[in-house]
Scaffold this motif. Structure first.
Motif, mmCIF file in Angstrom:
data_model
loop_
_atom_site.group_PDB
_atom_site.id
_atom_site.type_symbol
_atom_site.label_atom_id
_atom_site.label_comp_id
_atom_site.label_asym_id
_atom_site.label_seq_id
_atom_site.Cartn_x
_atom_site.Cartn_y
_atom_site.Cartn_z
ATOM 1 N N ALA A 1 0.873 -1.175 0.000
ATOM 2 C CA ALA A 1 0.000 0.000 0.000
ATOM 3 C C ALA A 1 0.910 1.224 0.000
ATOM 4 O O ALA A 1 2.142 1.099 -0.034
ATOM 5 N N THR A 2 0.314 2.413 0.043
ATOM 6 C CA THR A 2 1.111 3.640 -0.010
ATOM 7 C C THR A 2 0.692 4.598 1.090
ATOM 8 O O THR A 2 -0.509 4.859 1.276
ATOM 9 N N LEU A 3 1.676 5.078 1.839
ATOM 10 C CA LEU A 3 1.475 6.176 2.777
ATOM 11 C C LEU A 3 1.736 7.465 2.007
ATOM 12 O O LEU A 3 2.841 7.681 1.507
ATOM 13 N N HIS A 4 0.699 8.312 1.882
ATOM 14 C CA HIS A 4 0.759 9.483 0.999
ATOM 15 C C HIS A 4 0.587 10.750 1.829
ATOM 16 O O HIS A 4 -0.475 10.994 2.400
ATOM 17 N N TYR A 5 1.659 11.546 1.913
ATOM 18 C CA TYR A 5 1.576 12.829 2.629
ATOM 19 C C TYR A 5 0.782 13.840 1.812
ATOM 20 O O TYR A 5 0.943 13.929 0.580
ATOM 21 N N THR A 6 -0.073 14.596 2.505
ATOM 22 C CA THR A 6 -0.820 15.668 1.847
ATOM 23 C C THR A 6 0.155 16.643 1.182
ATOM 24 O O THR A 6 1.146 17.060 1.786
ATOM 25 N N GLY A 7 -0.142 17.006 -0.060
ATOM 26 C CA GLY A 7 0.713 17.929 -0.793
ATOM 27 C C GLY A 7 1.699 17.244 -1.708
ATOM 28 O O GLY A 7 2.441 17.923 -2.434
ATOM 29 N N THR A 8 1.716 15.904 -1.697
ATOM 30 C CA THR A 8 2.635 15.151 -2.551
ATOM 31 C C THR A 8 1.955 14.824 -3.877
ATOM 32 O O THR A 8 0.796 14.389 -3.895
ATOM 33 N N LEU A 9 2.669 15.037 -4.967
ATOM 34 C CA LEU A 9 2.108 14.693 -6.274
ATOM 35 C C LEU A 9 1.956 13.179 -6.400
ATOM 36 O O LEU A 9 2.800 12.413 -5.912
ATOM 37 N N ALA A 10 0.886 12.770 -7.064
ATOM 38 C CA ALA A 10 0.634 11.343 -7.234
ATOM 39 C C ALA A 10 1.733 10.667 -8.039
ATOM 40 O O ALA A 10 1.945 9.455 -7.924
ATOM 41 N N SER A 11 2.434 11.458 -8.869
ATOM 42 C CA SER A 11 3.491 10.888 -9.706
ATOM 43 C C SER A 11 4.822 10.749 -8.966
ATOM 44 O O SER A 11 5.782 10.210 -9.520
ATOM 45 N N THR A 12 4.889 11.215 -7.731
ATOM 46 C CA THR A 12 6.133 11.122 -6.965
ATOM 47 C C THR A 12 6.465 9.661 -6.681
ATOM 48 O O THR A 12 5.614 8.924 -6.165
#
Length: 474
Positions: free
Chosen positions: A219-230
């Motif tokens: 799964a992915t831990l996604h910080y707010t403000g990070t581009l999905a393509s990162t």
């Protein structure tokens, strides 16, 4: 799973133990009161392998105004770890039982239903866990898999464990959590790394020479403000046989044992039981190799009755079970050493009877009859305390001297280490019939199970309540 069902064993769930199965087209209302418990639980089907997909979380919050014994998190997230099968799981176990051999393994592991991008499931991105930098999150992690213990970790992040099996523990930090089928673990995650995307992994732990599903769910831990393509920061899961990592985690677990949450472990025991658990081989003329793989406790392979055990107990129905389950192995041997010559087991529906409020100690002794293997053992109706554990054979003279009676971890599902033992204690203050079984579903299918009868007490709230009117019939 894990709810104590105080005096309401009719709502406990296991088929032919506390109820007959709910028939097609029928319904049954599980009516119970959650008393003195809070935390992360789960529910699941309890017949054959249906819990592969029929499962979910139960979250019981503290009473209003009662804080957590740790800083209040910004948000709470339930993470259910499971397995994904291409096959009908009923067909998988039925074929294995017919042939007398081990069943096929699952095709993938999952995090909240998503395996993530793996070779046989292309185009699936996986579960996304959104966080805000600087905030702390309470992860309620549940292992709902059928047959495998799992490691859980998040790239670059520490996890602070604060609860297992709905019981608070002394907080400790780790980068890897070990969680067996039927267990729950609450951990605090602080989003304190640079904003970005970080990989989350759930991978199998198995230090025995058997086939397992060796896929890793992501799964992915996604910080707010990070581009999905990162690109995500990746992490390596532990090796499947990382016994040192597993042992370090389990040795870190201690009850909180505070003034608000005391550790009420029985100081003495009225019953000293030793349950030797493992696998065996019984003759089978119709099986593939002339033998059927079975599982047993104290050489008894449990035979499921055709009438609910709780019905038979409550209504005094004879001929359904006997209450002569052996409290020690009938023929002691070197359990974890050289394999016994006779690998056969006895078959029977045998229960162990205890009086109300008796204190019970059970040493769950692993064996190497075919090969040593981990066993997550679950006890219904009670929490218990894991007062001791070790490798090799339990020594009743020496080992109790090192028991932890101050702050042992409180659980409802405990892993017996491969080639070792674990000692648990509980107080039999809940009348009824209570299932004890391995939470590896293949071992339960093979007969690694038994049940306790806890007799009624003499007080006004010490007796099993009558069955509800809609209790299913066999």
């Amino acid at each position: 799973h894990g709810i104590r069902q105080f005096r309401t064993g009719w709502a406990d769930g296991p088929a032919y133990i506390t109820q007959c199965p709910i028939q097609p087209g029928q319904s049954y209302v599980y009516n119970f009161t959650v008393n003195g418990q809070r935390g992360t639980f789960l529910w699941h089907a309890h017949i054959l392998w249906l819990r592969a997909t029929v499962h979910g979380a139960i979250v019981v919050l503290p009473k209003p105004g009662v804080p957590y014994p740790f800083p209040k998190p910004h948000q709470e997230v339930v993470l259910v770890l499971g397995e994904w099968w291409k096959s009908d799981v009923e067909a998988v176990i039925n074929e294995a039982m017919d042939l007398g051999v081990a069943p096929n393994v699952s095709d993938a592991h999952t995090i909240n239903g998503h395996p993530g991008p793996i070779s046989n499931c292309l185009g699936q991105g996986g579960f996304n866990l959104g966080v805000t930098a600087g905030k702390t999150y309470l992860l309620r992690i549940i292992n709902a898999a059928l047959n495998e213990e799992l490691f859980f970790k998040i790239a670059g992040h520490k996890l602070r464990v604060v609860e297992v099996d709905a019981a608070y523990v002394k907080p400790f930090d780790t980068d890897t959590i070990l969680i067996a089928p039927g267990q729950t673990t609450n951990a605090l995650l602080t989003a304190n790394l640079p904003i970005g995307r970080y990989q989350v992994v759930a991978s199998p732990f198995m230090d025995s020479p058997i086939d397992i599903d060796n896929t890793t769910a992501t799964a992915t831990l996604h910080y707010t403000g990070t581009l999905a393509s990162t690109p995500a920061v990746l992490t390596d899961p532990p090796p499947r046989n990382a016994t040192t990592t597993a042992t370090k985690f389990t040795h870190s677990l201690r009850s909180l044992n505070s003034a608000e949450y005391p550790c009420r472990v029985p100081r003495e025991a009225d019953h000293h039981l030793i349950f030797a658990i493992g696998l065996g081989l019984n003759l089978c003329s119709t099986c593939a190799n002339g033998y059927r793989v079975v599982a047993d406790i104290n050489n008894v392979t449990f035979v499921m009755p055709s009438v609910s055990l709780l019905n038979a107990h409550f209504f005094n129905i004879t001929g359904v079970f006997t209450d002569d389950f052996p409290g020690i192995p009938p023929a002691p041997y070197d359990y974890t050493g050289r394999r016994a010559v006779n690998m056969g087991t006895t078959m029977g529906t045998r229960l162990y009877r205890v009086r109300y409020n008796a204190s019970v100690q059970v040493v769950l002794q692993g064996t190497g009859m075919i090969f040593p293997e981990n066993h997550p053992i679950h006890l219904h109706g009670f929490n218990f305390f894991a007062v001791g554990k070790g490798l090799g054979n339990f020594d009743p003279e020496k080992d109790p001297r090192s028991f932890n009676l101050d702050d042992p971890v409180e659980r409802n599902t405990i892993v017996v280490p491969s080639g070792g033992w674990v000692a648990i204690r509980f107080r039999a203050d809940n009348p009824g019939v209570w299932f004890l079984h391995c939470h590896l579903e293949v071992h339960t299918s093979w007969g690694l199970k038994m049940a306790f009868i806890v007799e009624n007490g003499k007080g006004p709230n010490q007796s099993l309540l009558p069955p509800p009117n809609d209790l299913p019939n066999c």
